[in-house]
Each structure stands twice: as structure tokens, then as C-alpha cells.
Motif scaffolding. Structure first.
Motif, PDB file in Angstrom:
ATOM      1  N   SER A  99       0.839  -1.202   0.000  1.00 57.53           N
ATOM      2  CA  SER A  99       0.000   0.000   0.000  1.00 57.53           C
ATOM      3  C   SER A  99       0.870   1.247   0.000  1.00 57.53           C
ATOM      4  O   SER A  99       0.568   2.238  -0.679  1.00 57.53           O
ATOM      5  CB  SER A  99      -0.904   0.015   1.226  1.00 57.53           C
ATOM      6  OG  SER A  99      -1.699  -1.136   1.274  1.00 57.53           O
TER       7      SER A  99
ATOM      8  N   GLY B  96       0.983   4.212  -2.675  1.00 56.26           N
ATOM      9  CA  GLY B  96       0.799   5.619  -2.337  1.00 56.26           C
ATOM     10  C   GLY B  96       1.828   6.507  -3.013  1.00 56.26           C
ATOM     11  O   GLY B  96       1.485   7.538  -3.597  1.00 56.26           O
TER      12      GLY B  96
ATOM     13  N   THR C 100       8.789  12.444   2.684  1.00 57.37           N
ATOM     14  CA  THR C 100       7.969  12.160   1.498  1.00 57.37           C
ATOM     15  C   THR C 100       7.596  10.688   1.432  1.00 57.37           C
ATOM     16  O   THR C 100       6.430  10.337   1.188  1.00 57.37           O
ATOM     17  CB  THR C 100       8.730  12.562   0.228  1.00 57.37           C
ATOM     18  OG1 THR C 100       9.141  13.926   0.326  1.00 57.37           O
ATOM     19  CG2 THR C 100       7.852  12.404  -0.997  1.00 57.37           C
ATOM     20  N   ALA C 101       8.571   9.828   1.636  1.00 56.84           N
ATOM     21  CA  ALA C 101       8.308   8.391   1.569  1.00 56.84           C
ATOM     22  C   ALA C 101       7.283   7.977   2.622  1.00 56.84           C
ATOM     23  O   ALA C 101       6.326   7.247   2.331  1.00 56.84           O
ATOM     24  CB  ALA C 101       9.606   7.611   1.757  1.00 56.84           C
TER      25      ALA C 101
ATOM     26  N   SER D 256       3.684   9.634   1.966  1.00 57.71           N
ATOM     27  CA  SER D 256       3.066   9.021   0.784  1.00 57.71           C
ATOM     28  C   SER D 256       2.588   7.614   1.101  1.00 57.71           C
ATOM     29  O   SER D 256       1.512   7.197   0.658  1.00 57.71           O
ATOM     30  CB  SER D 256       4.068   8.962  -0.370  1.00 57.71           C
ATOM     31  OG  SER D 256       4.552  10.242  -0.671  1.00 57.71           O
ATOM     32  N   GLY D 257       3.389   6.905   1.863  1.00 58.17           N
ATOM     33  CA  GLY D 257       2.997   5.554   2.244  1.00 58.17           C
ATOM     34  C   GLY D 257       1.721   5.558   3.069  1.00 58.17           C
ATOM     35  O   GLY D 257       0.798   4.764   2.823  1.00 58.17           O
TER      36      GLY D 257
ATOM     37  N   HIS E 181      -0.527   7.808   3.025  1.00 64.60           N
ATOM     38  CA  HIS E 181      -1.595   8.164   2.090  1.00 64.60           C
ATOM     39  C   HIS E 181      -2.055   6.942   1.292  1.00 64.60           C
ATOM     40  O   HIS E 181      -3.258   6.754   1.075  1.00 64.60           O
ATOM     41  CB  HIS E 181      -1.098   9.251   1.137  1.00 64.60           C
ATOM     42  CG  HIS E 181      -2.068   9.579   0.055  1.00 64.60           C
ATOM     43  ND1 HIS E 181      -3.127  10.433   0.223  1.00 64.60           N
ATOM     44  CD2 HIS E 181      -2.147   9.144  -1.231  1.00 64.60           C
ATOM     45  CE1 HIS E 181      -3.814  10.514  -0.897  1.00 64.60           C
ATOM     46  NE2 HIS E 181      -3.250   9.743  -1.797  1.00 64.60           N
ATOM     47  N   GLY E 182      -1.111   6.124   0.881  1.00 65.66           N
ATOM     48  CA  GLY E 182      -1.462   4.925   0.104  1.00 65.66           C
ATOM     49  C   GLY E 182      -2.366   3.988   0.887  1.00 65.66           C
ATOM     50  O   GLY E 182      -3.390   3.516   0.376  1.00 65.66           O
ATOM     51  N   ILE E 183      -2.003   3.719   2.121  1.00 67.30           N
ATOM     52  CA  ILE E 183      -2.853   2.871   2.965  1.00 67.30           C
ATOM     53  C   ILE E 183      -4.232   3.489   3.086  1.00 67.30           C
ATOM     54  O   ILE E 183      -5.262   2.826   2.949  1.00 67.30           O
ATOM     55  CB  ILE E 183      -2.221   2.717   4.363  1.00 67.30           C
ATOM     56  CG1 ILE E 183      -0.908   1.933   4.264  1.00 67.30           C
ATOM     57  CG2 ILE E 183      -3.182   2.014   5.312  1.00 67.30           C
ATOM     58  CD1 ILE E 183      -0.148   1.831   5.557  1.00 67.30           C
TER      59      ILE E 183
ATOM     60  N   ILE F 191      -5.881   5.616   1.133  1.00 68.14           N
ATOM     61  CA  ILE F 191      -6.747   5.661  -0.042  1.00 68.14           C
ATOM     62  C   ILE F 191      -7.210   4.269  -0.441  1.00 68.14           C
ATOM     63  O   ILE F 191      -8.354   4.082  -0.867  1.00 68.14           O
ATOM     64  CB  ILE F 191      -6.048   6.377  -1.224  1.00 68.14           C
ATOM     65  CG1 ILE F 191      -7.118   6.936  -2.149  1.00 68.14           C
ATOM     66  CG2 ILE F 191      -5.116   5.462  -1.971  1.00 68.14           C
ATOM     67  CD1 ILE F 191      -6.569   7.874  -3.163  1.00 68.14           C
TER      68      ILE F 191
ATOM     69  N   LEU G  36      -1.837  -0.808  10.342  1.00 63.02           N
ATOM     70  CA  LEU G  36      -0.987  -0.779   9.153  1.00 63.02           C
ATOM     71  C   LEU G  36      -0.117   0.474   9.151  1.00 63.02           C
ATOM     72  O   LEU G  36       1.088   0.413   8.897  1.00 63.02           O
ATOM     73  CB  LEU G  36      -1.859  -0.801   7.889  1.00 63.02           C
ATOM     74  CG  LEU G  36      -2.520  -2.132   7.556  1.00 63.02           C
ATOM     75  CD1 LEU G  36      -3.520  -1.968   6.417  1.00 63.02           C
ATOM     76  CD2 LEU G  36      -1.475  -3.176   7.200  1.00 63.02           C
TER      77      LEU G  36
ATOM     78  N   LEU H 135       4.050   1.044   9.375  1.00 61.97           N
ATOM     79  CA  LEU H 135       4.831   1.852   8.444  1.00 61.97           C
ATOM     80  C   LEU H 135       5.655   2.896   9.196  1.00 61.97           C
ATOM     81  O   LEU H 135       6.841   3.095   8.917  1.00 61.97           O
ATOM     82  CB  LEU H 135       3.879   2.531   7.449  1.00 61.97           C
ATOM     83  CG  LEU H 135       4.425   2.742   6.046  1.00 61.97           C
ATOM     84  CD1 LEU H 135       4.774   1.409   5.424  1.00 61.97           C
ATOM     85  CD2 LEU H 135       3.434   3.485   5.184  1.00 61.97           C
TER      86      LEU H 135
ATOM     87  N   VAL I  98       9.793   3.126   9.153  1.00 56.83           N
ATOM     88  CA  VAL I  98      10.505   4.261   8.572  1.00 56.83           C
ATOM     89  C   VAL I  98      11.269   5.030   9.653  1.00 56.83           C
ATOM     90  O   VAL I  98      12.409   5.448   9.436  1.00 56.83           O
ATOM     91  CB  VAL I  98       9.520   5.181   7.823  1.00 56.83           C
ATOM     92  CG1 VAL I  98      10.232   6.442   7.341  1.00 56.83           C
ATOM     93  CG2 VAL I  98       8.902   4.448   6.641  1.00 56.83           C
TER      94      VAL I  98
END
Lengths: 186, 186
Positions: free
Chosen positions: A146, A150, B142-143, B146-147, B149-151, B153, B171, B175, B179
Motif C-alpha cells: 500500500s 501511495g 515524502t516516503a 506518501s505511504g 496516504h497509500g494505505i 486511499i 498498518l 509503516l 521508517v
DNA sequence: CTCCAAATTAAACAATGTTCAATTGATGGT
DNA sequence: ACCATCAATTGAACATTGTTTAATTTGGAG
């Protein structure tokens, strides 16, 4: 097939200007005929998205089968994923941004198709740390994939500042590094 | 203002059924009047998205200001982000899925607004490891964001298998753990 | 050759974004 | 008080969309 014509249209003109009549014209038919093959316009899009996912999954499988190391395989998967998204941005976005309005929920086959890639990641994670319980493996795979998604979608839609220093690939590498280290050592 | 009416409409009926005439009717006007205030329908959406981002950013800032620890602050940011996305799914999605078709690119103010949150994350990362060079900090921020955000969406659009065992929050915690550890120790 | 079923079309519908001439309304000057 | 000017607002029109359906064409089976 109408689906291929639709895919080509999306690729050349963008998914904003995908229209039933254009698809029909492209295959030498009239719009009425389309509606005897597909119930909805969304039905057409759903079928097209299924084809897109299959195409991408096949590409990923093909390009990562030869790799021996599970970590290398995960990195290769991500690389092919962003490559496909970059090469076919509109088709790829349609897969994730389309939602059937009102009525029938996304068909089960669609969900299965998407889950394929999560399972591929999980398989490789299990190979890295076989002692982990399946739930942890699935959990980590979901978080990692995921996250990659993203980065992908933000970069693709221009909503990410991609200064010269850090590219999409480097961002994804960072994410993979982090999640894999955490997965191994904790 | 028309923007507020549009936001309310998106919230109640979904962004699929947001229409110029509905917005006009909601504020007691006619569709023609709307087009003397906004150039496009997309123009209206862009303004509405700006308001959405501002609202969310303000909420994040408000709810994380009191936290003392930068790591705690980042976790709180993510939590509020998820909460906002969950509470206003359609408005949130519009921010990321809308793209002005043909012509003018997304105005600079929009980009600035989105970057605000990346910079908030970066600020906290810098506080965690002040010795890192700014580029590394920005890259990691950023990484990570964005991650998240991915989860967010994927979960929000129902494209994520959220079995009983792992929720969206867990989740995201995974992350962040990954990170941050990588960021600290390497 | 006929006839029936299936495929295909053409036309119509409502709803959408968009434009613009016409109408309204108010504001200020004499 | 009246009028003139200008901005705000409307209403009607357009092209394009998804969608439906009656009518037409087509292609084989008997």
C-alpha cells in the motif's frame, strides 16, 4: 473486442474523454450495440480494469520469476509496478479511481485480482522469515505494498514534489528498506 | 458561498453526483450566475479542494500542537489524517482524484497547500535527528507520508483487504515504526 | 425461397457543462 | 422624483454525455 478499443482510447486520449460512442465508433459499431454487450458504461470500465490488472500482474510475474532472492524479487516487483503505472498512467489510475456508482458493488473477481499482488509480496516475505505467523506476514505485505502504491499514485498525479534529489524509485527503495529491516529484526 | 454548498453536497450525495445546477439551486441561484463567479466547473472544484485541504491541515495542526515528542506528533498527525479521510471520504478523495482537464495546470497555491503536510512531517523528523542533511529529511518525510496516504486511499476505496486482524491504524503504525527506525539508526 | 431469431441501428430522452443575449435591480446624479 | 447606467441575474439555447427501445437489417435453418 470493445475492451481493447476502450483501453487504446484511454491510453491515447486519457480516461477523461473515454466515451461510449467513441468506443463504439472505434470498433465500427453504434452505441446501441455496446449496450447489448455491457449493461452499463461502468460495466465496460470494470471489464477493462480487469484486463489492465491481469496485464500488469502477468508482467510482474514474468519479470520477477527468474530472481532467486525474495528481497530482490520484491524490489523487482515494485520496479515493474511503477514502470507499468508510468507507461500507462490513465489505464492504471482508472483501476483505482473508478467506482461503480449505485447498485452492485465491485464484483468479487476484481477484488481477487487485486489481492493477487498482495499475496505475491506475502509469499516473498514468508520466504524471508518463515517463522513469522501468517497474519504478521499478511499485515506487513499489506503495509508495504500500500505504501508503494501511495508513492506511485501521488507521483503519477503530480501531487508529489519530486526534486532532483529524490525520484520515485529512491522513495520506494527507502520504504522497502525500512519495512524489510523492521520485518526481519523485530 | 457556493463552495460551502458544494462541499455539503459532496458530503451528502457523493462527489459523483455533484453538479453545477445542484450547487446553484442550493444557494438559491441559477446555473448562469455560477459561471460568472467561476470560469469552469473544475474551477469550483479546485476552490473547494483548497478549502478541504485547509480544513484538514488546520485540524492536524490543532490536534498535534500540544504533543511534545516529535515521534508522538507524527503518529498523531497520521491519526488525524486517517480520521479526517474516514469522516469525509468523498471530499478527501476529490482532493486527490480531481485533475483539471486540458489547459491550466493545477494552480500553485494548491501545490503549496499539499506540501504543507509534508513539511510538517519533515520538521518533526529533523527534530528526531538534527544531524541529518535536509535532503535526507525531506526524502524520508515524502516516503513516509506518501505511504500513509497509500494505505489511506486503498482502505477508503475498499480496495484493501482489512481482515479483523489488521486495521488501517495498525498498518500505518507498522509503516511509521519501520521508517522511523530506519531513519534513526542508519 | 421463406421465415424467424438475433444482431444492429436510428432516434429519442433526460441530464450534464457551457455560453450569451435579454431582463432585472439597484445605484447615483440631476 | 426621475432617469440613466452598470452590474447582477436569469432563461433559453447548444453540444455532448449515458441510456432505452422500437424499428430495421442480417444471416442461416428448414
Amino acid at each position: 473486442m470493445a475492451i481493447s478499443a476502450a483501453a487504446k482510447l484511454v491510453e491515447t486520449e486519457g480516461f477523461q474523454s473515454l466515451t461510449a460512442r467513441k468506443v463504439a465508433a472505434k470498433i465500427g459499431y453504434t452505441v446501441g450495440t455496446l449496450y447489448h454487450v455491457f449493461r452499463n458504461f461502468d460495466d465496460l470500465v470494470i471489464h477493462m480494469n480487469a484486463q489492465t490488472i491481469d496485464e500488469m500482474a502477468a508482467l510482474i510475474q514474468q519479470k520477477t520469476r527468474k530472481k532467486r532472492n525474495p528481497e530482490v524479487r520484491i524490489r523487482a516487483m515494485a520496479e515493474v509496478y511503477v514502470q507499468y503505472a508510468t507507461d500507462h498512467p490513465d489505464r492504471w489510475r482508472l483501476v483505482f479511481e473508478h467506482q461503480a456508482p449505485s447498485g452492485l458493488p465491485t464484483p468479487a473477481q476484481m477484488k481477487e485480482r487485486r489481492d493477487v499482488m498482495f499475496e505475491m509480496v506475502a509469499d516473498n516475505l514468508r520466504e524471508i522469515s518463515p517463522e513469522r505467523i501468517p497474519q504478521e506476514v499478511a499485515h506487513t505485505a499489506t503495509a508495504l505494498w500500500s505504501g508503494i502504491h501511495g508513492i506511485c499514485i501521488l507521483a503519477l498525479t503530480g501531487k508529489l514534489y519530486l526534486g532532483g534529489a529524490f525520484s520515485m524509485v529512491k522513495l520506494i527503495d527507502t520504504l522497502i528498506d525500512s519495512v524489510l529491516n523492521e520485518f526481519r529484526h523485530r
